[in-house]
Motif scaffolding. Structure first.
Motif, mmCIF file in Angstrom:
data_model
loop_
_atom_site.group_PDB
_atom_site.id
_atom_site.type_symbol
_atom_site.label_atom_id
_atom_site.label_comp_id
_atom_site.label_asym_id
_atom_site.label_seq_id
_atom_site.Cartn_x
_atom_site.Cartn_y
_atom_site.Cartn_z
ATOM 1 N N ALA A 55 -9.547 9.809 -3.020
ATOM 2 C CA ALA A 55 -8.168 9.308 -3.068
ATOM 3 C C ALA A 55 -7.438 9.629 -1.768
ATOM 4 C CB ALA A 55 -7.434 9.924 -4.251
ATOM 5 N N ILE A 56 -7.639 10.852 -1.248
ATOM 6 C CA ILE A 56 -7.011 11.232 0.023
ATOM 7 C C ILE A 56 -7.572 10.396 1.169
ATOM 8 C CG2 ILE A 56 -6.731 13.107 1.690
ATOM 9 C CD1 ILE A 56 -6.775 15.053 -0.720
ATOM 10 N N THR A 57 -8.903 10.205 1.172
ATOM 11 C CA THR A 57 -9.547 9.402 2.218
ATOM 12 C C THR A 57 -9.040 7.970 2.200
ATOM 13 O OG1 THR A 57 -11.543 10.759 2.028
ATOM 14 C CG2 THR A 57 -11.764 8.639 3.159
ATOM 15 N N GLY A 58 -8.879 7.409 0.989
ATOM 16 C CA GLY A 58 -8.368 6.046 0.872
ATOM 17 C C GLY A 58 -6.971 5.905 1.427
ATOM 18 N N SER A 59 -6.145 6.922 1.231
ATOM 19 C CA SER A 59 -4.775 6.880 1.749
ATOM 20 C C SER A 59 -4.737 6.904 3.265
ATOM 21 C CB SER A 59 -3.972 8.075 1.203
ATOM 22 O OG SER A 59 -3.902 8.022 -0.210
ATOM 23 N N ALA A 60 -5.813 7.420 3.884
ATOM 24 C CA ALA A 60 -5.862 7.512 5.346
ATOM 25 C C ALA A 60 -6.437 6.256 5.998
ATOM 26 C CB ALA A 60 -6.691 8.722 5.766
ATOM 27 N N MET A 61 -6.976 5.331 5.189
ATOM 28 C CA MET A 61 -7.576 4.126 5.743
ATOM 29 C C MET A 61 -6.515 3.229 6.372
ATOM 30 S SD MET A 61 -10.934 4.131 5.224
ATOM 31 C CE MET A 61 -10.798 5.836 5.737
ATOM 32 N N ARG A 62 -6.847 2.630 7.526
ATOM 33 C CA ARG A 62 -5.910 1.760 8.221
ATOM 34 C C ARG A 62 -6.203 0.278 8.016
ATOM 35 N NH1 ARG A 62 -4.985 4.593 14.177
ATOM 36 N NH2 ARG A 62 -4.177 6.598 13.390
ATOM 37 N N LEU A 75 -10.367 0.381 2.770
ATOM 38 C CA LEU A 75 -9.460 0.884 1.737
ATOM 39 C C LEU A 75 -9.910 0.428 0.355
ATOM 40 C CD1 LEU A 75 -6.861 2.235 0.773
ATOM 41 C CD2 LEU A 75 -5.636 0.135 1.342
ATOM 42 N N ARG A 76 -10.279 -0.847 0.233
ATOM 43 C CA ARG A 76 -10.740 -1.363 -1.061
ATOM 44 C C ARG A 76 -12.060 -0.703 -1.472
ATOM 45 N NH1 ARG A 76 -6.514 -3.495 -3.757
ATOM 46 N NH2 ARG A 76 -5.391 -5.021 -2.484
ATOM 47 N N CYS A 77 -12.956 -0.489 -0.517
ATOM 48 C CA CYS A 77 -14.237 0.153 -0.830
ATOM 49 C C CYS A 77 -14.024 1.573 -1.339
ATOM 50 C CB CYS A 77 -15.138 0.166 0.402
ATOM 51 S SG CYS A 77 -15.727 -1.460 0.912
ATOM 52 N N ILE A 78 -13.180 2.332 -0.658
ATOM 53 C CA ILE A 78 -12.874 3.693 -1.097
ATOM 54 C C ILE A 78 -12.169 3.669 -2.444
ATOM 55 C CG2 ILE A 78 -11.516 5.755 -0.581
ATOM 56 C CD1 ILE A 78 -13.991 5.552 1.100
#
Length: 220
Positions: free
Chosen positions: A15-22, A27-30
């Protein structure tokens, strides 16, 4: 720490990693991975609200990822396609025109563009003749005040298809293929106009260079 605790921590990290996606696809994959892990954890913990949320988000993220991948493929295909208007014809309205008719005049408010089906036409200011199978009137859509930059006159009776700029805007924003088609069409038209201007400038320079020699020859 049990394996369930490990699942919970993994879901938190995702969830944290997804929030960091640009960018949207990572983002959808995470997001899909986060939903899958969270759903598994929620099922074993019998956390029904979390189960419900992830059962909704998992297919939603999957559908959005598929749509984005398909959109990218369409954009790539459109950027390599030719400038055919066949697929656009169903969105256009047929209209008959008579010889001598002015379809639009320079300075008029521009509201639509045309596709010539038959007959002959001329852009008066540039003295360019158009035959069937050509798009004309698209530059008014790109001009800042939506004004015609040329006058289009019908030379021989024929038929045209026309489409309003409102419909063009809808297609432009909804269909990436049309968006790329329109950008390529207007760019090609502008480059052709630039080539014509350069050729005219070169002709005028040659004439001005030849004029003194002609005067000298006459005076001699």
């Amino acid at each position: 720490m049990t394996w369930l605790d490990g699942l919970a921590w993994l879901a938190a990290i995702l969830a944290i990693t997804g929030s960091a996606m640009r960018t949207i696809i990572p983002l959808r994959c995470i997001g899909i991975a986060t939903n899958a892990v969270s759903l598994t954890y929620a099922v074993f913990m019998r956390a029904y609200p979390s189960i419900t949320v992830n059962l909704i988000l998992l297919p939603l993220n999957t559908v959005r990822l598929y749509q984005m991948i398909r959109l990218i493929r369409q954009v790539k295909q459109a950027s390599k396609s030719d400038l055919s208007m066949e697929w656009l014809k169903p969105f256009m309205t047929r209209r008959r025109v008579k010889a001598g008719e002015i379809l639009f005049a320079k300075g008029d408010s521009a509201t639509c563009m045309f596709y010539t089906l038959s007959g002959r036409y001329r852009l008066k200011e540039l003295n360019i003749e158009l035959v069937q199978g050509q798009v004309v009137g698209e530059m008014g859509f790109m001009s800042p005040d939506n004004r015609r930059t040329q006058t289009l006159e019908c030379l021989d009776d024929g038929e045209v298809l026309n489409i309003s700029y409102d419909e063009v805007r809808q297609l432009y924003f909804q269909n990436p293929e049309f968006g790329f088609y329109f950008l390529r069409l207007t760019s090609e038209r502008m480059f052709k106009n630039m080539e014509m201007m350069e050729a005219e400038i070169a002709r005028l320079k040659n004439e001005s260079a030849e004029t003194p020699f002609l005067r000298q020859a006459v005076s001699a």
